[in-house]
Design a protein around this motif. Structure first.
Motif, PDB file in Angstrom:
ATOM      1  N   PHE A   1       0.882  -1.285  -0.056  1.00 28.00           N
ATOM      2  CA  PHE A   1       0.101  -0.025  -0.004  1.00 28.00           C
ATOM      3  C   PHE A   1       0.809   1.351  -0.082  1.00 28.00           C
ATOM      4  O   PHE A   1       0.666   2.384  -0.740  1.00 28.00           O
ATOM      5  CB  PHE A   1      -1.006  -0.040   1.225  1.00 28.00           C
ATOM      6  CG  PHE A   1      -2.105  -0.735   1.149  1.00 28.00           C
ATOM      7  CD1 PHE A   1      -2.185  -1.592   0.102  1.00 28.00           C
ATOM      8  CD2 PHE A   1      -3.082  -0.997   2.337  1.00 28.00           C
ATOM      9  CE1 PHE A   1      -3.450  -2.667  -0.033  1.00 28.00           C
ATOM     10  CE2 PHE A   1      -4.068  -1.967   2.165  1.00 28.00           C
ATOM     11  CZ  PHE A   1      -4.264  -2.761   1.002  1.00 28.00           C
ATOM     12  N   GLN A   2       1.956   1.342   0.827  1.00 25.34           N
ATOM     13  CA  GLN A   2       2.759   2.563   0.913  1.00 25.34           C
ATOM     14  C   GLN A   2       3.621   2.651  -0.217  1.00 25.34           C
ATOM     15  O   GLN A   2       3.701   3.835  -0.669  1.00 25.34           O
ATOM     16  CB  GLN A   2       3.721   2.136   2.011  1.00 25.34           C
ATOM     17  CG  GLN A   2       3.119   2.330   3.488  1.00 25.34           C
ATOM     18  CD  GLN A   2       3.993   1.865   4.708  1.00 25.34           C
ATOM     19  OE1 GLN A   2       4.813   1.159   4.465  1.00 25.34           O
ATOM     20  NE2 GLN A   2       3.711   2.447   5.661  1.00 25.34           N
ATOM     21  N   GLY A   3       3.991   1.581  -1.113  1.00 28.50           N
ATOM     22  CA  GLY A   3       4.677   1.591  -2.299  1.00 28.50           C
ATOM     23  C   GLY A   3       3.536   2.397  -3.304  1.00 28.50           C
ATOM     24  O   GLY A   3       4.253   3.421  -3.998  1.00 28.50           O
ATOM     25  N   ILE A   4       2.344   1.814  -3.331  1.00 28.57           N
ATOM     26  CA  ILE A   4       1.319   2.308  -4.434  1.00 28.57           C
ATOM     27  C   ILE A   4       1.258   3.942  -4.175  1.00 28.57           C
ATOM     28  O   ILE A   4       1.199   4.882  -5.011  1.00 28.57           O
ATOM     29  CB  ILE A   4       0.233   1.666  -4.404  1.00 28.57           C
ATOM     30  CG1 ILE A   4       0.054   0.433  -4.997  1.00 28.57           C
ATOM     31  CG2 ILE A   4      -0.747   2.382  -5.018  1.00 28.57           C
ATOM     32  CD1 ILE A   4      -0.769  -0.616  -4.384  1.00 28.57           C
ATOM     33  N   VAL A   5       0.993   4.444  -3.010  1.00 27.00           N
ATOM     34  CA  VAL A   5       0.871   5.813  -2.692  1.00 27.00           C
ATOM     35  C   VAL A   5       1.947   6.655  -2.784  1.00 27.00           C
ATOM     36  O   VAL A   5       2.045   7.759  -3.410  1.00 27.00           O
ATOM     37  CB  VAL A   5       0.336   5.991  -1.021  1.00 27.00           C
ATOM     38  CG1 VAL A   5       0.420   7.480  -0.565  1.00 27.00           C
ATOM     39  CG2 VAL A   5      -0.772   5.259  -0.836  1.00 27.00           C
ATOM     40  N   ALA A   6       3.362   6.227  -2.802  1.00 27.70           N
ATOM     41  CA  ALA A   6       4.410   6.834  -3.011  1.00 27.70           C
ATOM     42  C   ALA A   6       4.576   7.172  -4.238  1.00 27.70           C
ATOM     43  O   ALA A   6       5.024   8.061  -4.881  1.00 27.70           O
ATOM     44  CB  ALA A   6       5.756   6.228  -2.331  1.00 27.70           C
ATOM     45  N   ALA A   7       4.343   6.093  -5.176  1.00 27.91           N
ATOM     46  CA  ALA A   7       4.476   6.239  -6.465  1.00 27.91           C
ATOM     47  C   ALA A   7       3.498   6.958  -6.970  1.00 27.91           C
ATOM     48  O   ALA A   7       3.659   7.833  -7.997  1.00 27.91           O
ATOM     49  CB  ALA A   7       4.226   4.709  -7.191  1.00 27.91           C
ATOM     50  N   ARG A   8       2.235   7.035  -6.789  1.00 28.78           N
ATOM     51  CA  ARG A   8       1.157   7.971  -7.022  1.00 28.78           C
ATOM     52  C   ARG A   8       1.592   9.619  -6.706  1.00 28.78           C
ATOM     53  O   ARG A   8       1.430  10.740  -7.517  1.00 28.78           O
ATOM     54  CB  ARG A   8      -0.221   7.925  -6.279  1.00 28.78           C
ATOM     55  CG  ARG A   8      -0.880   6.584  -6.887  1.00 28.78           C
ATOM     56  CD  ARG A   8      -2.193   6.274  -6.125  1.00 28.78           C
ATOM     57  NE  ARG A   8      -2.969   5.214  -6.539  1.00 28.78           N
ATOM     58  CZ  ARG A   8      -3.832   4.511  -6.152  1.00 28.78           C
ATOM     59  NH1 ARG A   8      -4.302   4.719  -4.851  1.00 28.78           N
ATOM     60  NH2 ARG A   8      -4.679   3.503  -6.774  1.00 28.78           N
TER      61      ARG A   8
ATOM     62  N   GLY B   1       6.299  13.902   7.652  1.00 30.02           N
ATOM     63  CA  GLY B   1       7.219  13.189   8.330  1.00 30.02           C
ATOM     64  C   GLY B   1       6.689  11.963   9.182  1.00 30.02           C
ATOM     65  O   GLY B   1       7.603  11.372   9.811  1.00 30.02           O
ATOM     66  N   LYS B   2       5.455  11.905   9.446  1.00 33.83           N
ATOM     67  CA  LYS B   2       4.945  10.965  10.483  1.00 33.83           C
ATOM     68  C   LYS B   2       4.766   9.619   9.640  1.00 33.83           C
ATOM     69  O   LYS B   2       4.674   9.360   8.560  1.00 33.83           O
ATOM     70  CB  LYS B   2       3.507  11.364  11.017  1.00 33.83           C
ATOM     71  CG  LYS B   2       3.494  12.797  11.475  1.00 33.83           C
ATOM     72  CD  LYS B   2       2.298  13.214  11.992  1.00 33.83           C
ATOM     73  CE  LYS B   2       2.208  14.584  12.700  1.00 33.83           C
ATOM     74  NZ  LYS B   2       0.732  14.952  12.424  1.00 33.83           N
ATOM     75  N   SER B   3       4.768   8.557  10.512  1.00 34.37           N
ATOM     76  CA  SER B   3       4.660   7.166  10.123  1.00 34.37           C
ATOM     77  C   SER B   3       3.201   6.918   9.800  1.00 34.37           C
ATOM     78  O   SER B   3       2.269   7.734  10.470  1.00 34.37           O
ATOM     79  CB  SER B   3       5.183   6.081  11.054  1.00 34.37           C
ATOM     80  OG  SER B   3       4.283   6.026  12.169  1.00 34.37           O
ATOM     81  N   TRP B   4       2.875   6.103   8.999  1.00 34.79           N
ATOM     82  CA  TRP B   4       1.374   5.597   9.004  1.00 34.79           C
ATOM     83  C   TRP B   4       0.682   5.197  10.261  1.00 34.79           C
ATOM     84  O   TRP B   4      -0.525   5.383  10.437  1.00 34.79           O
ATOM     85  CB  TRP B   4       1.218   4.562   7.832  1.00 34.79           C
ATOM     86  CG  TRP B   4       1.319   4.854   6.270  1.00 34.79           C
ATOM     87  CD1 TRP B   4       2.057   6.031   6.049  1.00 34.79           C
ATOM     88  CD2 TRP B   4       0.597   4.384   5.336  1.00 34.79           C
ATOM     89  NE1 TRP B   4       1.800   6.154   4.653  1.00 34.79           N
ATOM     90  CE2 TRP B   4       0.841   4.917   4.293  1.00 34.79           C
ATOM     91  CE3 TRP B   4      -0.146   3.223   5.213  1.00 34.79           C
ATOM     92  CZ2 TRP B   4       0.544   4.882   2.866  1.00 34.79           C
ATOM     93  CZ3 TRP B   4      -0.602   3.000   3.744  1.00 34.79           C
ATOM     94  CH2 TRP B   4      -0.252   3.768   2.830  1.00 34.79           C
TER      95      TRP B   4
ATOM     96  N   HIS C   1      -9.731  -0.214  -0.385  1.00 31.33           N
ATOM     97  CA  HIS C   1     -10.328   1.056  -1.087  1.00 31.33           C
ATOM     98  C   HIS C   1      -9.259   1.964  -1.308  1.00 31.33           C
ATOM     99  O   HIS C   1      -9.039   2.835  -2.131  1.00 31.33           O
ATOM    100  CB  HIS C   1     -11.162   1.644  -0.459  1.00 31.33           C
ATOM    101  CG  HIS C   1     -12.702   1.027  -0.412  1.00 31.33           C
ATOM    102  ND1 HIS C   1     -12.970  -0.014   0.682  1.00 31.33           N
ATOM    103  CD2 HIS C   1     -13.784   0.976  -1.188  1.00 31.33           C
ATOM    104  CE1 HIS C   1     -13.975  -0.180   0.410  1.00 31.33           C
ATOM    105  NE2 HIS C   1     -14.556   0.157  -0.459  1.00 31.33           N
ATOM    106  N   LEU C   2      -8.072   2.010  -0.438  1.00 28.23           N
ATOM    107  CA  LEU C   2      -6.998   2.616  -0.579  1.00 28.23           C
ATOM    108  C   LEU C   2      -6.255   2.453  -1.903  1.00 28.23           C
ATOM    109  O   LEU C   2      -5.796   3.506  -2.490  1.00 28.23           O
ATOM    110  CB  LEU C   2      -5.905   2.473   0.615  1.00 28.23           C
ATOM    111  CG  LEU C   2      -4.895   3.592   0.910  1.00 28.23           C
ATOM    112  CD1 LEU C   2      -5.470   4.705   1.401  1.00 28.23           C
ATOM    113  CD2 LEU C   2      -3.820   3.068   1.932  1.00 28.23           C
TER     114      LEU C   2
END
Length: 619
Positions: A240-247, A513-516, A541-542
């Motif tokens: 999920f984090q990889g998808i959001v970062a790429a977006r 700068g916060k973590s998820w 849904h994310l």
């Protein structure tokens, strides 16, 4: 998406109004619709003649008579699109005038319609047809056209033709409201694919988009892997984090502050994640106050025995005839029109006997059919297509004809019927902004509005009868169940609000700068949640609705405001129904949501002004 609108749906029901009983005058209705949908009577009326050409195929599409017709239709669509592309480029090379601007917009919209008329039908066929050969050929046509879309997404000639229309203040000012909206929409759409960027940047955009698609595919493989193959929550969260970062990398290449800003700049009521977050933060205490005011009911009883498919269709018939003077006329199907057994064809008939639209209802479960409820637009009624009769399909999975329905199925039926009305009663100049191709965060408003009618005992008592004894649904039972249902809906809405805040924060690049995990705890604390976690690895849904999960809540507020302001006192008012049709359903996306609602509600203030717990109140 290139001219294609993806509609967002969810199975959740919204927080709804429960209204007191009062005398209600309804028109006299025959029981024909009820008997047909309860399986007591078969449709016997022939379909209306919609054109001089008798060649009706699958879904009423001319020339779609057998699976091998899909490749031919796809080929014809591509040929027509290339001709329109050449004409658009030619017009763009000429000196820009109001007339040439209008011709360019007409060419682009016709390209859009040409793609949709085949690609959308192919998609519906893939999802609903019972025959494997049809599904296979539809899938090939769908893939073929999406390859064409991908090619067009790398071709900046359309942007070069359209952008001067928006940039020329004199030309743009001279256009109609619809022309201004559609020209801006096209330019925003082209720019979202980087067509305004230099060649090096465009190649980088293509690479990042490919990376996002690969990440989504890998994530889906993990999510839907066999239960025996355990996947850790940490592994899913990492994807999920990889998808959001790429977006967000994609947004950066497109010169947007975040992916949320990119998505919302296209076609949304809110124009930034910050705006949507402010709305949710204002809504949160309203939800909490509404929940606190609801009495606890442990044994609400069941309403199932008072709802059959026939009863509910009779209720929808009462609504459409009372509000819009439209009769539901159930007909036989033309030869070759159906894709499975038990598909109903229903015409919306105007007072002058003309046909406002045709809906196909695919209501019962079968192997291979999509689950839940969904509505598909097949074509729209627009000025540019000479007001062609619109067609749409609603697919549900109702238990059985003539037997009790679960209340959740009743809600889904009314919800999808709202989408059908939005699709079939739209009357716009351009199909690109017709019906459900309105702003993404408004599209669920007509559907959730229909759910509100189910909380009015005065209306429901007109059609809800015991399936064997015939008695009217008891008022006390109805209210107990409605209070319980509303409580559950509010709880779900509160969870959705928390997840929407998280979605907007990470896709809005507002993490600071916060973590998820830190963001999750902060949101739970801010919303006074008793929950300890949002269970993020299950928040699928994310992936699919990045920066758009708030839309359902916004539409719930819109529909609640509309119902209380206009329909509460008289839910069957013809005057109100005609105004709703004129100012909301007919407009599609060719006018701002604020203007539409201000005209319909008869006030100059924002529909979101002065929100409080009464939005969700049970009266």
């Amino acid at each position: 998406r290139y001219f294609l609108q993806i509609m967002w749906r969810t199975s959740k029901t919204s927080a709804l109004l429960v209204l007191p009983w009062r005398p209600l005058t309804a028109l006299r209705f025959s029981s024909t619709v009820k008997n047909i949908f309860n399986g007591v009577k078969n449709p016997c009326e022939s379909p209306s003649k919609l054109s001089d050409d008798p060649d009706f195929g699958l879904f009423g599409v001319k020339g779609l008579n057998e699976p091998k017709d899909f490749p031919r239709l796809s080929k014809e669509a591509k040929k027509n699109i290339m001709e329109l592309r050449s004409r658009t480029i030619q017009l763009g090379d000429e000196q820009l005038t109001k007339s040439s601007a209008q011709q360019i917009l007409a060419c682009l919209d016709t390209m859009s319609e040409t793609i949709c008329n085949t690609a959308d039908v192919a998609e519906v066929c893939r999802q609903l047809h019972a025959d494997a050969t049809w599904i296979s050929e539809a899938g090939k046509a769908h893939s073929d056209l999406h390859h064409l879309i991908a090619e067009l997404n790398t071709d900046n000639s359309m942007l070069l033709a359209c952008q001067p229309i928006v940039e020329s203040s004199d030309i743009h000012k001279s256009l109609s409201t619809a022309e201004k909206f559609v020209s801006t929409s096209f330019v925003d759409e082209f720019k979202s694919h980087g067509l305004h960027a230099n060649e090096q940047t465009r190649q980088q955009i293509i690479q990042v988009e490919s990376k996002i698609n690969r990440l989504i595919t890998t994530t889906e493989d993990l999510l839907y892997r066999d239960a025996a193959e355990q996947v850790s929550s940490r592994e899913i969260l990492s994807q999920f984090q990889g998808i959001v970062a790429a977006r967000n990398d994609l947004a950066n290449l497109l010169e947007k502050p975040s992916y949320g800003d990119l998505i919302m700049s296209r076609h949304s009521c809110f124009k930034s994640p910050g705006e949507a977050i402010s709305f949710l933060e204002e809504l949160s205490p309203c939800l909490q106050d509404a929940l606190a005011a609801i009495p606890e009911i442990r044994s609400p009883g069941t309403l199932n025995e008072y709802f059959t498919l026939g009863n509910c269709m009779e209720g929808l018939s009462i609504l459409t005839e009372s509000l819009f003077q439209l009769k539901l006329r159930v007909t036989t199907l033309n030869e070759g029109e159906a894709w499975a057994h038990n598909v109903f064809r229903v015409e919306l008939v105007e007072p002058d006997c003309s046909i406002a639209g045709v809906m196909y209802l695919d209501l019962f479960p079968r192997a291979g059919k999509i689950e839940g409820g969904a509505t598909f637009a097949l074509n729209f009624c627009t000025e540019l297509n000479n007001w062609k009769v619109p067609h749409a399909v609603a697919a549900l999975n109702i238990e059985k004809m003539g037997t009790p329905m679960s209340y959740s199925s009743v809600v889904t039926l009314f919800h999808e019927f709202g989408h059908l009305l939005h699709t079939l009663l739209s009357r716009t100049k351009y199909q690109h902004l017709s019906g459900v191709r309105c702003p993404t965060d408004f599209v669920e408003t007509p559907s959730t509005l229909m759910e509100n009618f189910l909380q009015d005992y005065n209306f429901v008592s007109l059609f809800a009868r015991h399936w064997t004894r015939g008695e009217v649904i008891p008022q006390e039972l109805f209210h107990r169940h409605s209070i319980y249902h509303n409580s559950r809906s509010l709880q779900e809405s509160q969870i959705s609000l928390q997840k929407a805040l998280f979605d907007l924060t990470v896709h809005g690049n507002l993490i600071e700068g916060k973590s998820w995990e830190e963001i999750e705890k902060e949101i739970l604390h801010k919303t006074n949640s008793v929950r300890q976690s949002l269970f993020l690895p299950t928040f699928h849904h994310l992936i699919y609705y990045g920066s758009a999960f708030y839309c359902y809540l916004l539409c719930t507020v819109y529909s609640s405001t509309i119902y209380k302001a206009r329909f509460k006192q008289d839910p069957l008012s013809l005057e109100t129904g005609q105004l709703y049709r004129k100012h909301v359903l007919a407009k599609g996306g060719e006018e701002s949501v604020t203007n539409m609602l201000q005209q319909f509600l008869g006030c100059s203030r924002s529909p979101l002004a002065n929100m409080d717990s009464s939005i969700f109140s049970i009266q």
